[in-house]
Design a protein around this motif. Structure first.
Motif, PDB file in Angstrom:
ATOM      1  N   VAL A 373     -29.039  46.273 -29.535  1.00  0.00           N
ATOM      2  CA  VAL A 373     -28.848  47.057 -30.755  1.00  0.00           C
ATOM      3  C   VAL A 373     -30.184  47.633 -31.237  1.00  0.00           C
ATOM      4  CG1 VAL A 373     -27.887  47.079 -33.081  1.00  0.00           C
ATOM      5  CG2 VAL A 373     -26.972  45.482 -31.367  1.00  0.00           C
ATOM      6  N   PRO A 374     -30.417  48.936 -31.060  1.00  0.00           N
ATOM      7  CA  PRO A 374     -31.656  49.561 -31.540  1.00  0.00           C
ATOM      8  C   PRO A 374     -31.790  49.440 -33.051  1.00  0.00           C
ATOM      9  CG  PRO A 374     -30.474  51.004 -30.015  1.00  0.00           C
ATOM     10  CD  PRO A 374     -29.538  49.887 -30.368  1.00  0.00           C
ATOM     11  N   GLY A 375     -33.038  49.471 -33.518  1.00  0.00           N
ATOM     12  CA  GLY A 375     -33.294  49.337 -34.944  1.00  0.00           C
ATOM     13  C   GLY A 375     -33.133  50.620 -35.731  1.00  0.00           C
ATOM     14  N   SER A 376     -32.983  51.743 -35.041  1.00  0.00           N
ATOM     15  CA  SER A 376     -32.814  53.028 -35.737  1.00  0.00           C
ATOM     16  C   SER A 376     -32.277  54.061 -34.761  1.00  0.00           C
ATOM     17  CB  SER A 376     -34.150  53.508 -36.312  1.00  0.00           C
ATOM     18  OG  SER A 376     -35.022  53.921 -35.257  1.00  0.00           O
ATOM     19  N   TRP A 377     -31.804  55.176 -35.324  1.00  0.00           N
ATOM     20  CA  TRP A 377     -31.360  56.283 -34.470  1.00  0.00           C
ATOM     21  C   TRP A 377     -32.545  56.924 -33.757  1.00  0.00           C
ATOM     22  CZ3 TRP A 377     -26.778  56.885 -32.629  1.00  0.00           C
ATOM     23  CH2 TRP A 377     -25.668  56.421 -33.330  1.00  0.00           C
ATOM     24  N   ASN A 378     -33.717  56.808 -34.339  1.00  0.00           N
ATOM     25  CA  ASN A 378     -34.909  57.311 -33.659  1.00  0.00           C
ATOM     26  C   ASN A 378     -35.170  56.506 -32.387  1.00  0.00           C
ATOM     27  OD1 ASN A 378     -37.377  58.953 -33.493  1.00  0.00           O
ATOM     28  ND2 ASN A 378     -38.434  57.029 -33.886  1.00  0.00           N
TER      29      ASN A 378
END
Length: 461
Positions: A373-378
């Motif tokens: 799960v990435p921490g942001s859309w960036n």
């Protein structure tokens, strides 16, 4: 004779109450859906507006699902997010809703967009606000009533903490990451060893960390009881911030960097406590108990009963019963059910690079359920641009949508009761990642090794 902390604190000091707290000016307030609803409701009752709305950033993250984010079925998750949406719009605040390119975990989005800058005071109704201290600012968590205070006045009342410097000499060994360094420090200090202190990290091992690594280290400061953690800004900091949306530009940037270079503790600065550690002693680490201080090197064994102090035996036995382990057990080879890569501790692009590099050409173990799960859309964008998603997919892994996810089980990602999870998050408390779940904290590299073997594995082997 001033520490870095003292310099920033004094520069933001508005007033002092005799025999009481200090009034500090706040540069940035981050607001999420969990601790803010009552604060906004109280503003309405008192007919107050937000004093400086452009210094307040609102982002839903804790309750956000990691699949099909456009539809939130659970009312306990949906209602707080809808409430934050209404409050942010009603009070005219900067707001990055679900699906916005800048949405993600607050403590990931803030630094990567330059909203947290050296020399500033940063607060949020979340204990892991200490993360932002990696950029050379004073950052700490506050309660709901204090969130209301900052919204109304852009100031907060705080008792000045004592100062501590933790110096880590030498360089980290191959395969040892910032997460391992943090878990080592917490085990040495214990979960209450830094209570009442604001910690500055120093030394060659700290300076050699990337900015992502520094954010991980400062994130975990709270787990040893510290009010916050910080690292003086340097070329690593400036390279990370340069070109971000909210950092100064052009000639202003050069002047800003020169000013920031003054943000260091004086050579003759006196700390209330000094701790010196040796990086050569650290190997990849994991936890075995139910707090982040119950950790060990991955090749080590759980302490034997005879090695536990009398006053700690009851809590030690309780942790062993909960985790299903025995004193003296070796951790290597123990089977695992879930792997979680993400959170504000390890949800950044570097963490996904490390994980992807290890699993490249390998396959996910059949017994493992993996949540990446990435921490942001960036971070999602970077994963795709660098082709990490292809590497991960070839190995049998799927990248989910940004969120706090399984860090604290406030959304749909919950570890089932009795199951073991290797987690790159920050807390392994009982039930933290789901009722009855058993959490083992580790670095992204250890998580990757477990994900392809299905058991606790030394990634260096």
């Amino acid at each position: 004779m001033n520490t870095l902390f003292d310099k920033i604190w004094d520069a933001h000091l508005v007033s002092e109450i005799e025999n009481g707290p200090s009034q500090l000016y706040v540069d940035r307030l981050y607001v999420h859906e969990v601790t803010s609803a009552q604060a906004f409701e109280d503003l309405r009752k008192r007919n107050l507006s937000v004093f400086r709305p452009q210094q307040v950033i609102c982002i839903p993250d804790h309750n956000v699902p990691t699949e099909n984010q456009s539809v939130i079925k659970d009312d306990t998750s949906r209602i707080p997010i809808e409430t934050l949406d209404r409050n942010a719009k009603d009070f005219g605040l900067i707001y990055f809703p679900i699906g916005h390119p800048k949405n993600g975990i607050i403590h990931v989005v803030g630094p990567e967009n330059g909203y947290s800058l050296p020399g500033s005071v940063v607060v949020c109704g979340d204990s892991h606000t200490s993360t932002h201290g990696a950029l050379g600012c004073v950052a700490f968590g506050i309660g709901t009533s204090e969130v209301e205070m900052v919204l109304a006045t852009q100031c907060v009342l705080q008792t000045k903490p004592k100062t501590m410097r933790i110096t880590v000499n030498g360089r980290l060994k191959e395969g040892v990451l910032a997460k391992d360094l943090a878990l080592y420090i917490i085990a040495k200090m214990t979960t209450g060893g830094a209570t009442g202190y604001f910690v500055e990290y120093a030394g060659e091992a700290v300076r050699s960390l990337s900015m992502e690594g520094r954010l991980t280290l400062c994130n975990l400061s709270i787990e040893m009881g510290a009010r916050g953690g910080m690292i003086a800004p340097d070329e690593v900091t400036f390279a990370y911030l340069k070109g971000t949306e909210n950092a100064p530009k052009g000639a202003d940037w050069n002047a800003y960097v020169e000013k920031c270079k003054m943000l260091v503790s004086d050579d003759d600065a006196v700390f209330d406590k000094e701790v010196i550690l040796d990086a050569s002693e650290i190997e990849p680490r994991i936890t075995y108990g139910t707090n982040p201080g119950m950790g060990l090197g991955i090749t080590e064994s759980i302490p034997k009963w005879s090695e536990i102090l009398e006053k700690e035996r009851a809590s030690f036995q309780k942790a062993m019963d909960y985790m299903g382990f025995q004193p003296g057990d070796k951790m290597i080879g123990k089977p695992i059910d879930y792997v979680f890569l993400g959170s504000c501790t390890n949800g950044r692009i570097e963490d996904f690079r490390i994980f992807a590099q290890y699993v490249k050409g390998k396959k996910k173990a059949k017994n493992i359920t993996a949540w990446l799960v990435p921490g942001s859309w960036n971070v999602v964008r970077q994963i795709k641009e660098e082709g990490l998603d292809v590497i991960l997919a070839d190995a049998g892994f799927e990248v989910r949508e940004p969120s706090c996810s399984a860090c604290l089980a406030m959304n749909e990602d919950k570890i089932p009761s009795g199951k073991y999870v290797i987690s790159t998050s920050n807390r392994n408390f009982e039930g933290r990642q789901g009722m009855g779940s058993r959490t083992i904290l580790a670095s992204p590299l250890v998580a990757a090794a477990v994900a392809v073997t299905g058991v606790i594995t030394d990634p260096r082997v």
